[in-house]
Scaffold this active site. Structure first.
Site, mmCIF file in Angstrom:
data_model
loop_
_atom_site.group_PDB
_atom_site.id
_atom_site.type_symbol
_atom_site.label_atom_id
_atom_site.label_comp_id
_atom_site.label_asym_id
_atom_site.label_seq_id
_atom_site.Cartn_x
_atom_site.Cartn_y
_atom_site.Cartn_z
ATOM 1 N N HIS A 296 42.653 44.681 35.248
ATOM 2 C CA HIS A 296 42.632 43.688 34.187
ATOM 3 C C HIS A 296 43.280 44.282 32.948
ATOM 4 O O HIS A 296 43.554 45.494 32.874
ATOM 5 C CB HIS A 296 41.198 43.230 33.888
ATOM 6 C CG HIS A 296 40.683 42.201 34.854
ATOM 7 N ND1 HIS A 296 41.230 40.940 34.954
ATOM 8 C CD2 HIS A 296 39.685 42.255 35.772
ATOM 9 C CE1 HIS A 296 40.592 40.252 35.879
ATOM 10 N NE2 HIS A 296 39.646 41.035 36.396
ATOM 11 N N ASP B 164 47.859 41.049 28.624
ATOM 12 C CA ASP B 164 48.133 39.844 29.414
ATOM 13 C C ASP B 164 49.229 38.982 28.805
ATOM 14 O O ASP B 164 50.165 38.568 29.504
ATOM 15 C CB ASP B 164 46.861 38.998 29.540
ATOM 16 C CG ASP B 164 45.935 39.498 30.627
ATOM 17 O OD1 ASP B 164 46.311 40.412 31.370
ATOM 18 O OD2 ASP B 164 44.810 38.969 30.737
#
Length: 386
Positions: free
Chosen positions: A139, A169
């Site tokens: 992540h 991200d």
């Protein structure tokens, strides 16, 4: 390559007429596809039966705005075949699977380019398509940790501060994917040759720190937290708490802005401490004491209209009501949801928020008609919105 406009995606934005297939995922892939959709592309999101998605009502997942959705099960023979039908008619395809998954499903670059050699095939991952970690789960926080950027953020006596998932991200991932696929689209239109774009969050996030690596090599950046001009180490570049428990942001780096800042703060006697690091501790303490003497909004009024480079720190719910952002229309309301408006802005091909979040499968009939793929229509699990 088709450039036909569709009835439900009128010609608005510089990417009007560009067709994009998004193989549904979560995080940076959907955000990248949303940005392309905001810019006017006809984005068809291929949802899977039952997911994936954010753990919220799909009606509130605004990263699916301006898109259309169909549902296909890629584990059936019909699913991959229909994706290839879409890829044959598309300009860009985006997927965010682990390396090798798209190939196993029969929708990898080789399969798609056999049907459409001009296709730009965008791959969004954290670790990239190769390397020792390529097949590992991950992540945002882990991706940015390896690049050195997470270690730059926060106070020196505390653990590194996690910047939500904006740095990895969306900045290092989504935006680099969009830049990549648009550059490849330009090449494809000039040459007729498509290609694969490997957008890895570790690559993009590392690339964001290019300037700081140059400063590090020059000896003007210390490789530790809160020790530099731009990382909170400098007392006139950071945040300060006010009397009501809120915060003001200060960015008075240049001497003329610094002197204006001190004048309005009532600390003119500290002018000589500008680049004197031996006095930064004293300077920080004096500034902090002054900010604690008034509320955030009182200080905002003091600095309003000045070039001191000071601004109130807004919360997410406050930001849409900020006078400057309101005047610019930075936020907008659509279907009862307040959200950022499309960006950036264009003088000739303005963008707009055309539709709310695409509901899974709601556009199957319309996509089947507009893209000329009749076999899509039987897959619709819910009533179409067109």
């Amino acid at each position: 390559m088709t450039t036909a406009q569709t009835p439900t995606t009128p010609g608005t934005g510089p990417l009007s007429g560009v067709r994009v297939v998004e193989l549904a995922g979560i995080g940076p892939g959907p955000f990248a596809a949303m940005l392309l959709a905001d810019l006017g592309a006809d984005v068809v999101r291929v949802d899977r039966p039952g997911g994936p998605g954010l753990a919220i009502d799909p009606a509130h997942d605004v990263t699916n705005r301006n898109k259309r959705s169909i549902v296909l099960d890629l584990k059936t023979p019909e699913g991959p075949a229909r994706v290839l039908d879409l890829a044959e008619r598309a300009d860009i395809l985006i997927e965010g699977y682990r390396p090798g998954v798209a190939e196993r499903l029969g929708v990898g670059p080789g399969d798609c380019h056999t049907r459409n050699p001009r296709l730009v095939y965008g791959r969004m991952t954290g670790w990239g398509q190769d390397g020792p970690l390529a097949h590992r789960a991950g992540h945002d926080v882990a991706y940015i940790a390896l690049t050195g950027t997470l270690g730059m953020i926060g106070r020196p006596d505390e653990p590194p501060a996690v910047p939500a998932n904006l740095l990895g991200d969306y900045a290092g991932g989504s935006l680099y994917l969009v830049v990549g696929v648009l550059a490849a689209l330009h090449h494809a239109r000039a040459t007729g040759v498509g290609q694969v774009v490997d957008a890895a969050i570790v690559d993009g996030t590392a690339h964001l720190s290019t300037m700081i690596h140059g400063m590090l090599a020059a000896g003007s950046w210390q490789d530790r937290r809160a020790a530099n001009l731009l990382d909170g180490g400098c007392p006139y570049y950071g945040t300060y708490e006010t009397s009501d428990g809120r915060y003001m942001a200060v960015g008075a780096l240049e001497v003329q802005f610094y002197e204006e800042f001190l004048r309005l703060l009532g600390l003119d006697d500290l002018s000589a401490a500008w680049m004197d690091r031996t006095r930064w501790g004293e300077l920080r303490e004096r500034i902090a004491d002054r900010f604690r003497s008034r509320t955030r909004d009182e200080w905002a009024a003091v600095f309003e209209g000045s070039d001191a480079c000071v601004a109130p720190v807004r919360s997410l719910s406050e930001a849409p009501h900020d006078p400057h952002l309101t005047a610019r229309g930075t936020f907008t309301d659509h279907d009862g949801i307040t959200q950022p408006a499309p960006a950036p802005r264009f003088s000739v091909t303005p963008t707009t928020l055309r539709t709310g979040p695409a509901r899974p499968g709601a556009d199957t009939r319309a996509v089947a008609r507009d893209w000329g793929i009749p076999d899509l229509a039987p897959a619709a699990p819910v009533a179409d919105r067109d």
